[in-house]
Design an enzyme around this catalytic site. Structure first.
Site, mmCIF file in Angstrom:
data_model
loop_
_atom_site.group_PDB
_atom_site.id
_atom_site.type_symbol
_atom_site.label_atom_id
_atom_site.label_comp_id
_atom_site.label_asym_id
_atom_site.label_seq_id
_atom_site.Cartn_x
_atom_site.Cartn_y
_atom_site.Cartn_z
ATOM 1 N N CYS A 158 0.847 -1.197 0.000
ATOM 2 C CA CYS A 158 0.000 0.000 0.000
ATOM 3 C C CYS A 158 0.884 1.250 0.000
ATOM 4 O O CYS A 158 1.630 1.453 -0.935
ATOM 5 C CB CYS A 158 -0.972 -0.051 1.183
ATOM 6 N N HIS A 171 -3.373 -5.750 0.826
ATOM 7 C CA HIS A 171 -2.745 -5.982 2.132
ATOM 8 C C HIS A 171 -2.724 -7.461 2.519
ATOM 9 O O HIS A 171 -3.615 -7.919 3.232
ATOM 10 C CB HIS A 171 -3.530 -5.239 3.214
ATOM 11 N N GLU A 192 -0.917 -8.766 4.757
ATOM 12 C CA GLU A 192 -0.729 -8.870 6.225
ATOM 13 C C GLU A 192 -2.052 -8.732 6.975
ATOM 14 O O GLU A 192 -2.123 -9.002 8.162
ATOM 15 C CB GLU A 192 0.305 -7.835 6.694
#
Lengths: 77, 228
Positions: B86, B201, B203
């Site tokens: 990002c 994302h 994560e």
């Protein structure tokens, strides 16, 4: 001191989505003579003296992203 | 494996990244502040998302000038693992670690939603375990990947496109390209494959409790890569 005004604009080949919306809003307000609006930035520098090479370097290194933006500048008294 | 999670003023995915790396991937991870000049003791870098320096001038432009980025550039050059997600992807582009730039989404909206990705490159450590279509969240306003024609040709020709946005069944379609990215590019790798930049994302998708653990296929590289 000398004032240097740096103009940073998206390259003409790239879509300026915000500018396109502004064009649409102008048309809604009946400013139909506007074919296109593009939004850029102005960065006003106060410099002890104007040095063209230094100004070009700061534009290329930080003030503009050469991948997506063009820059120009003018020197004011 | 010990991962440096870089923190800038305005980073806001740093805690998610550290938690995911430690708890879900099972590697050591520590924060490293942006003014640090050393990454001694670390084997890999994760540049998290956020709004570093308030997105002043351009997203990632200020962060690219931070002292720690000289070390991140060295890591990338030396072939060590570096991932930017990002705003982290924007920072890697502004730092000239990866080519291209991220522009405002074509619909000018901040997009917080799931998207579907297909791994195109299958030889990098980040993509080799990504089978079929994975569902990974996005949260950004400037995620439309652009690059000049020569760079795009090189990315496509050399297999450096890591991920494309696709439909849930894996088809390419502008309808499923949330931000209008060129060639539906969601992420790229460098030519050595050690650096990955992506807007979605992974994560945030490493345990079922969060709704999806498809991100494990990407993030688990941190555990499986050789440590050096």
């Amino acid at each position: 001191m000398v004032t240097v005004r740096v103009f940073v604009n998206l390259k003409p080949s790239l879509l300026d989505s915000a500018g396109r919306t502004v064009t649409g809003a102008l048309h809604k307000l009946q400013f139909d003579e506007v074919a296109d609006a593009r939004i850029g930035k102005t960065i006003t520098l106060q410099m002890e003296k104007f040095d063209e090479e230094r100004v070009k370097a700061m534009c290329a290194k930080l003030l503009a992203n050469p991948v997506i933006e063009d820059y120009s500048y003018e020197v004011l008294n | 494996m010990k991962v440096a999670v870089i923190q800038f003023p305005g980073s806001n995915c740093d805690q998610d990244a550290l938690y995911s790396l430690r708890e879900d991937i099972g590697v050591a991870a520590e924060y490293v502040w942006h003014d640090s000049t050393s990454l001694v003791g670390f084997n890999a870098v994760f540049v998290p998302g956020g709004f570093t320096y308030g997105d002043y001038l351009r997203c990632g432009a200020m962060a690219a000038t931070a002292p720690v980025m000289d070390e991140v550039r060295r890591f990338a050059r030396e072939g060590r693992p570096v991932v930017g997600v990002c705003n982290g992807f924007q920072i890697l582009c502004e730092s000239h670690i990866l080519p291209g730039a991220l522009m405002q989404n074509v619909n000018q909206k901040f997009l917080g939603q799931d998207c579907y990705l297909k791994a195109i490159n299958r030889t990098s450590p980040w993509t080799e375990r990504v089978e079929g279509v994975v569902r990974i969240p996005i949260a950004h306003m400037e995620g439309r990947y652009v690059a000049d024609a020569e760079t795009l040709a090189r990315l496509e020709g050399d297999g450096l496109v890591a991920f494309r946005y696709v439909s849930p069944t894996g088809e390419l379609s502008e309808e499923w390209n949330p931000n209008g990215a060129t060639n539906a590019i969601a992420g790229i790798v460098n030519d050595k494959g050690n650096v990955l930049g992506m807007m979605p994302h992974p994560e945030r998708a490493t345990r079922k409790l969060l709704g999806c653990d498809d991100g494990l296929a990407i993030m688990s590289a941190f555990r499986l890569l050789p440590v050096n």
